[in-house]
Design a protein around this motif. Structure first.
Motif, PDB file in Angstrom:
ATOM      1  N   MET A 177      14.136  13.299  16.034  1.00 14.45           N
ATOM      2  CA  MET A 177      14.784  12.254  16.838  1.00 14.45           C
ATOM      3  C   MET A 177      15.051  12.736  18.267  1.00 14.45           C
ATOM      4  O   MET A 177      14.842  11.990  19.228  1.00 14.45           O
ATOM      5  N   LEU A 178      15.471  14.004  18.383  1.00 10.30           N
ATOM      6  CA  LEU A 178      15.699  14.571  19.720  1.00 10.30           C
ATOM      7  C   LEU A 178      14.428  14.521  20.548  1.00 10.30           C
ATOM      8  O   LEU A 178      14.430  14.117  21.717  1.00 10.30           O
ATOM      9  N   LEU A 179      13.327  14.899  19.901  1.00  6.30           N
ATOM     10  CA  LEU A 179      12.045  14.948  20.597  1.00  6.30           C
ATOM     11  C   LEU A 179      11.595  13.548  21.005  1.00  6.30           C
ATOM     12  O   LEU A 179      11.171  13.300  22.139  1.00  6.30           O
ATOM     13  N   ARG A 180      11.734  12.583  20.069  1.00 10.94           N
ATOM     14  CA  ARG A 180      11.272  11.217  20.347  1.00 10.94           C
ATOM     15  C   ARG A 180      12.113  10.575  21.454  1.00 10.94           C
ATOM     16  O   ARG A 180      11.613   9.914  22.339  1.00 10.94           O
ATOM     17  N   ASP A 181      13.419  10.834  21.403  1.00 15.35           N
ATOM     18  CA  ASP A 181      14.334  10.313  22.428  1.00 15.35           C
ATOM     19  C   ASP A 181      13.940  10.801  23.812  1.00 15.35           C
ATOM     20  O   ASP A 181      13.862  10.045  24.770  1.00 15.35           O
ATOM     21  N   LYS A 182      13.685  12.107  23.859  1.00 21.09           N
ATOM     22  CA  LYS A 182      13.343  12.741  25.141  1.00 21.09           C
ATOM     23  C   LYS A 182      12.049  12.133  25.684  1.00 21.09           C
ATOM     24  O   LYS A 182      11.953  11.774  26.858  1.00 21.09           O
ATOM     25  N   LYS A 183      11.073  11.981  24.781  1.00 22.65           N
ATOM     26  CA  LYS A 183       9.784  11.430  25.224  1.00 22.65           C
ATOM     27  C   LYS A 183       9.940   9.980  25.680  1.00 22.65           C
ATOM     28  O   LYS A 183       9.381   9.565  26.692  1.00 22.65           O
ATOM     29  N   ASP A 184      10.709   9.205  24.929  1.00 18.33           N
ATOM     30  CA  ASP A 184      10.896   7.782  25.282  1.00 18.33           C
ATOM     31  C   ASP A 184      11.578   7.635  26.646  1.00 18.33           C
ATOM     32  O   ASP A 184      11.263   6.742  27.425  1.00 18.33           O
TER      33      ASP A 184
END
Ligand code: DC
Length: 225
Positions: A177-184
């Protein structure tokens, strides 16, 4: 009809899809989950052996792809990819990663833009995603940005996934989730951000029913319902 439609944006795990589905039923709107469209393209790339960072390869697949969205009696959105029902398959962790990787690609976003806009031509909709208020429906009658603290969102997603798969590991859910949030948030094309005229709804301290009540109040107030 765009003026009567509702744009609902926010990060993963804020409760968007559950709340949007309930609100759609309550107010007689069509619910459109736009993340499912990106997930279909991700799954199609995965199944065709295309690397998720291969922009040209993914773009090449778009000509032959057919994505349909169907709503069944209870308002559940079913996704058909080239005729096959992939409603469950697009939710796997692998497919989620592919969706996240293909979603910043401009050709993918262009391809899905008209499809999303066409959906509000015939019906009043509540549409959830990341860039609905900023890019897809800039004239939506109401824009809402739903958010919640990261840890709360991790817990919610963990419980949701654990119900389907008891082997789900909390730390892995947090990392993804951290990774996806950052990418989004950091991508240059259509990043996740609240539109200037969006109403903010923070669900950190609210349970599902309280969040739903808060959402209904925002909608009722705006449209005088
Ligand atoms: O909401 P979701 O987790 O099902 O979305 C899947 C992926 O698609 C996620 O990585 C963000 C991306 N997405 C997007 O870029 N724009 C949207 N309007 C909806 C989703």
């Amino acid at each position: 009809m765009e003026q009567k439609s509702i744009a609902l944006d926010g990060p993963a795990g804020a409760g968007k899809s559950t709340l949007a589905r309930r609100a759609a039923e309550h107010f007689g709107l069509i619910y459109v989950d736009t993340g499912a469209l990106y997930r279909c393209i991700g799954l199609h790339a995965l199944r065709n052996g295309i690397n998720s960072s291969d922009e040209q390869g993914v773009a090449g697949l778009l000509h032959g792809i057919s994505i349909e969205m169907k709503h069944d009696g209870d308002g559940l959105q079913r996704m058909l990819l080239c005729g096959e029902d992939v409603t469950d398959a697009i939710r796997s962790p692998e497919s989620s990663k592919y969706a996240s990787d293909v979603s910043p690609m401009p050709k993918v976003r262009d391809f899905l833009l008209s499809m999303q806009r066409e959906m509000v031509v015939k019906y009043d909709a509540i549409m959830d995603g990341r860039d609905i208020g900023t890019v897809v429906l800039p004239n939506a009658g109401l824009k809402i940005f739903i958010t919640a603290d990261m840890e709360k969102r991790v817990q919610r997603r963990y419980l949701e996934l654990k119900e389907k798969n008891s082997d789900t590991v909390l730390e892995e859910v947090r990392e993804a989730m951290l990774l996806r949030d950052k990418k989004d948030r950091e991508r240059t094309v259509a990043p996740l951000k609240a539109a200037d005229d969006a109403v903010l709804l923070d669900t950190t301290l609210l349970n599902l029913d309280e969040s739903f009540e808060a959402l209904c109040e925002i909608i009722s107030r705006r449209f005088g319902l």
